[in-house]
Design a protein around this motif. Structure first.
Motif, mmCIF file in Angstrom:
data_model
loop_
_atom_site.group_PDB
_atom_site.id
_atom_site.type_symbol
_atom_site.label_atom_id
_atom_site.label_comp_id
_atom_site.label_asym_id
_atom_site.label_seq_id
_atom_site.Cartn_x
_atom_site.Cartn_y
_atom_site.Cartn_z
ATOM 1 N N HIS A 196 0.857 -1.188 0.000
ATOM 2 C CA HIS A 196 0.000 0.000 0.000
ATOM 3 C C HIS A 196 0.887 1.230 0.000
ATOM 4 N N SER A 197 0.544 2.214 -0.825
ATOM 5 C CA SER A 197 1.418 3.380 -0.989
ATOM 6 C C SER A 197 0.710 4.682 -0.651
ATOM 7 N N ALA A 198 1.497 5.623 -0.151
ATOM 8 C CA ALA A 198 1.042 7.009 0.018
ATOM 9 C C ALA A 198 2.026 7.890 -0.739
ATOM 10 N N MET A 199 1.502 8.810 -1.558
ATOM 11 C CA MET A 199 2.348 9.738 -2.310
ATOM 12 C C MET A 199 1.957 11.157 -1.907
ATOM 13 N N TYR A 200 2.954 11.957 -1.564
ATOM 14 C CA TYR A 200 2.715 13.370 -1.237
ATOM 15 C C TYR A 200 3.458 14.237 -2.243
ATOM 16 N N ASN A 201 2.772 15.248 -2.762
ATOM 17 C CA ASN A 201 3.431 16.213 -3.648
ATOM 18 C C ASN A 201 4.177 17.248 -2.835
ATOM 19 N N ARG B 149 4.201 25.664 -7.478
ATOM 20 C CA ARG B 149 4.774 24.802 -8.525
ATOM 21 C C ARG B 149 5.027 23.402 -7.961
ATOM 22 N N LYS B 150 4.694 22.370 -8.756
ATOM 23 C CA LYS B 150 5.012 20.995 -8.342
ATOM 24 C C LYS B 150 6.502 20.762 -8.573
ATOM 25 N N VAL B 151 7.250 20.564 -7.492
ATOM 26 C CA VAL B 151 8.707 20.459 -7.634
ATOM 27 C C VAL B 151 9.259 19.093 -7.221
ATOM 28 N N GLY B 152 8.411 18.247 -6.661
ATOM 29 C CA GLY B 152 8.884 16.923 -6.286
ATOM 30 C C GLY B 152 7.769 16.142 -5.612
ATOM 31 N N HIS B 153 8.054 14.905 -5.272
ATOM 32 C CA HIS B 153 7.101 14.111 -4.491
ATOM 33 C C HIS B 153 7.848 13.048 -3.706
ATOM 34 N N VAL B 154 7.151 12.475 -2.753
ATOM 35 C CA VAL B 154 7.716 11.353 -1.996
ATOM 36 C C VAL B 154 6.679 10.236 -1.990
ATOM 37 N N THR B 155 7.159 9.005 -2.096
ATOM 38 C CA THR B 155 6.266 7.850 -1.976
ATOM 39 C C THR B 155 6.727 7.011 -0.794
ATOM 40 N N LEU B 156 5.746 6.614 0.030
ATOM 41 C CA LEU B 156 6.034 5.758 1.184
ATOM 42 C C LEU B 156 5.185 4.518 1.046
ATOM 43 N N ARG B 157 5.753 3.391 1.479
ATOM 44 C CA ARG B 157 5.012 2.143 1.295
ATOM 45 C C ARG B 157 4.832 1.410 2.597
ATOM 46 N N ALA B 158 3.698 0.740 2.713
ATOM 47 C CA ALA B 158 3.431 -0.118 3.862
ATOM 48 C C ALA B 158 3.031 -1.473 3.312
ATOM 49 N N GLY B 159 3.236 -2.507 4.154
ATOM 50 C CA GLY B 159 2.972 -3.866 3.687
ATOM 51 C C GLY B 159 1.490 -4.201 3.621
ATOM 52 N N SER B 160 0.682 -3.493 4.424
ATOM 53 C CA SER B 160 -0.750 -3.815 4.462
ATOM 54 C C SER B 160 -1.545 -2.534 4.686
ATOM 55 N N GLY B 161 -2.854 -2.619 4.490
ATOM 56 C CA GLY B 161 -3.721 -1.479 4.726
ATOM 57 C C GLY B 161 -3.671 -1.047 6.186
ATOM 58 N N ASP B 162 -3.579 -2.036 7.093
ATOM 59 C CA ASP B 162 -3.516 -1.718 8.529
ATOM 60 C C ASP B 162 -2.241 -0.954 8.858
ATOM 61 N N GLU B 163 -1.134 -1.433 8.297
ATOM 62 C CA GLU B 163 0.143 -0.763 8.562
ATOM 63 C C GLU B 163 0.104 0.671 7.999
ATOM 64 N N LEU B 164 -0.485 0.811 6.822
ATOM 65 C CA LEU B 164 -0.602 2.153 6.234
ATOM 66 C C LEU B 164 -1.409 3.053 7.174
ATOM 67 N N GLY B 165 -2.515 2.511 7.678
ATOM 68 C CA GLY B 165 -3.366 3.269 8.605
ATOM 69 C C GLY B 165 -2.584 3.707 9.838
ATOM 70 N N ARG C 58 0.718 4.217 10.045
ATOM 71 C CA ARG C 58 1.813 5.147 9.760
ATOM 72 C C ARG C 58 1.342 6.472 9.167
ATOM 73 N N LEU C 59 0.115 6.465 8.653
ATOM 74 C CA LEU C 59 -0.374 7.641 7.933
ATOM 75 C C LEU C 59 -0.399 8.932 8.767
ATOM 76 N N PRO C 60 -0.856 8.879 10.043
ATOM 77 C CA PRO C 60 -0.898 10.144 10.799
ATOM 78 C C PRO C 60 0.474 10.810 10.877
ATOM 79 N N GLU C 61 1.521 10.018 11.054
ATOM 80 C CA GLU C 61 2.870 10.595 11.146
ATOM 81 C C GLU C 61 3.295 11.172 9.784
ATOM 82 N N TRP C 62 3.050 10.397 8.710
ATOM 83 C CA TRP C 62 3.408 10.894 7.368
ATOM 84 C C TRP C 62 2.621 12.157 7.052
ATOM 85 N N ASP C 63 1.327 12.153 7.413
ATOM 86 C CA ASP C 63 0.499 13.332 7.143
ATOM 87 C C ASP C 63 1.077 14.564 7.829
#
Ligand code: AMP
Length: 364
Positions: free
Chosen positions: A300-305, A335-351, A353-358
């Protein structure tokens, strides 16, 4: 195989980077002196309607694609008489005008928000009456990232909106009180094979994409299938080749088409690390007539611009698994100047880690 790309922004750079390992040699045409993609591949400098520059690109390419949907349709057609151009220029034509785009969706039985064409004041008044408030008034052409549009909630807003945009070709749309925004990316090969990436959940800020989550959370299988089926109708109708993105509003069980982009898309950047084959690689494969690769998500991935400026690399890379993409562009507000992608192994793990990434990647 040599691939010409109209447009040398970050999408062009990521396409070029995906092309090399396939043995495909990319080059870009762009009016800028020092475009982003020029960092990684040859660059023909010229406007998109400079026929000498277009000729130079055609002569040095076995196929041509684009990463920018405001390329003049006449230029794409002129090129198509000399070299295969994918996606077909008709896809450009449809997506450059919000009215023809929504009319096209309707003709394929794809639901959209209610809309009406508006150019003169009496048409505007009629459309407001018919569609009701709230509504969104948009320019038909050259709108992107929330530019050229005004939300109308009250009659006073309607006056102000007309004051700002009136007198040119416009579209009035019903305002959709959506639960969330989704997008689907699909790819069609030269042989007609169609593959679809999982649905993506997108959050916009000030009309610009802020975060994408993939696969979209809490998605009913049926919803993803419907989005894929609608995208398939568009691809088939246009005899499309390459990656297509379609953006949706989810309102309860309803899926309403907002717009389509006949190119690789910001909401597909996560596929570089988060899918078996990235959108960029699959686009190059499709356009060059190569077999397509699996669109399956890997975890599962999260991408932030990053908008305006890229944070220091050390701050981004501190997060385990964070993958930084700095486009090497000069910082500029909005201007869009970059992005970061973070990955988690499962939907639960994404859930988890998401507050910290946000918190970390919230725009400042
Ligand atoms: P667009 O340029 O049409 O993609 O619009 C940019 C953003 O404005 C969208 O991603 C939505 O967040 C919002 N928006 C556009 N059209 C509508 C609509 N008809 N109803 C509600 N929100 C909208």
């Amino acid at each position: 195989m040599r691939l010409g790309i109209l447009g040398g922004g970050q999408l062009g750079r990521m396409l070029a980077l995906a092309a090399y390992p396939l043995g495909v040699r990319p080059s870009v045409l762009d009016p800028a002196a020092d475009p982003c993609a020029g960092q990684v591949c040859p660059h023909v400098r010229g406007e998109f309607d400079d026929y000498q520059a277009l000729y130079q690109l055609a002569r040095s390419s076995d196929a041509v694609t684009y990463e920018f949907e405001n390329v003049p349709v006449a230029s794409a057609r002129w090129l198509a008489e000399r070299v295969p151009v994918y996606p077909p220029p008709t896809a450009l034509e449809v997506s450059q005008d919000r009215l023809s785009e929504k009319t096209f969706f309707q003709s394929l039985g794809i639901p959209t928000p209610p809309f009406a064409a508006v150019e003169h004041r009496h048409e505007f008044d009629n459309a407001v009456r018919e569609i009701g408030l709230p509504a969104v008034l948009k320019t038909r052409r050259f709108g992107y990232d929330g530019k050229g549009q005004v939300v109308i909630r009250t009659p006073a807003d309607a006056e102000a909106a007309w004051e700002k945009l009136g007198g040119r070709p416009l579209i009035l749309e019903g305002f959709v009180p959506f639960d969330r925004e989704l997008s689907v990316l699909a790819v069609r090969g030269r042989d007609g094979q169609v593959l679809t990436y999982p649905l993506v959940e997108n959050e916009h800020r000030d009309g610009i994409l802020h975060r994408s989550l993939a696969p979209a959370g809490d998605t009913a299988e049926e919803l993803a299938e419907r989005a894929a089926e609608y995208a398939g109708r568009i691809l088939a109708e246009l005899g499309y080749v390459g990656v297509l993105a379609v953006e949706w509003f989810q309102d309860g069980p309803r899926l309403l088409a907002n717009e389509m982009a006949p190119r690789v898309h910001n909401s597909g950047h996560w596929t570089i690390e988060g899918a078996a084959t990235s959108q960029f690689e699959n686009h190059v494969r499709a356009v060059c007539g190569l077999p397509l690769g699996s669109c399956a998500a890997v975890g599962h991935s999260a991408m932030y611009n990053f908008i305006g400026a890229v944070p220091p690399a050390a701050d981004v890379l501190r997060h385990p698994g964070a993958r930084l993409h700095d486009y090497g562009k000069d910082p500029r507000p909005g201007r869009k100047v970059g992005h970061v992608t973070l990955r988690a192994g499962s939907g639960d793990e994404l859930g988890d880690r998401l507050p910290e990434w946000d918190r970390t990647f919230d725009r400042v």
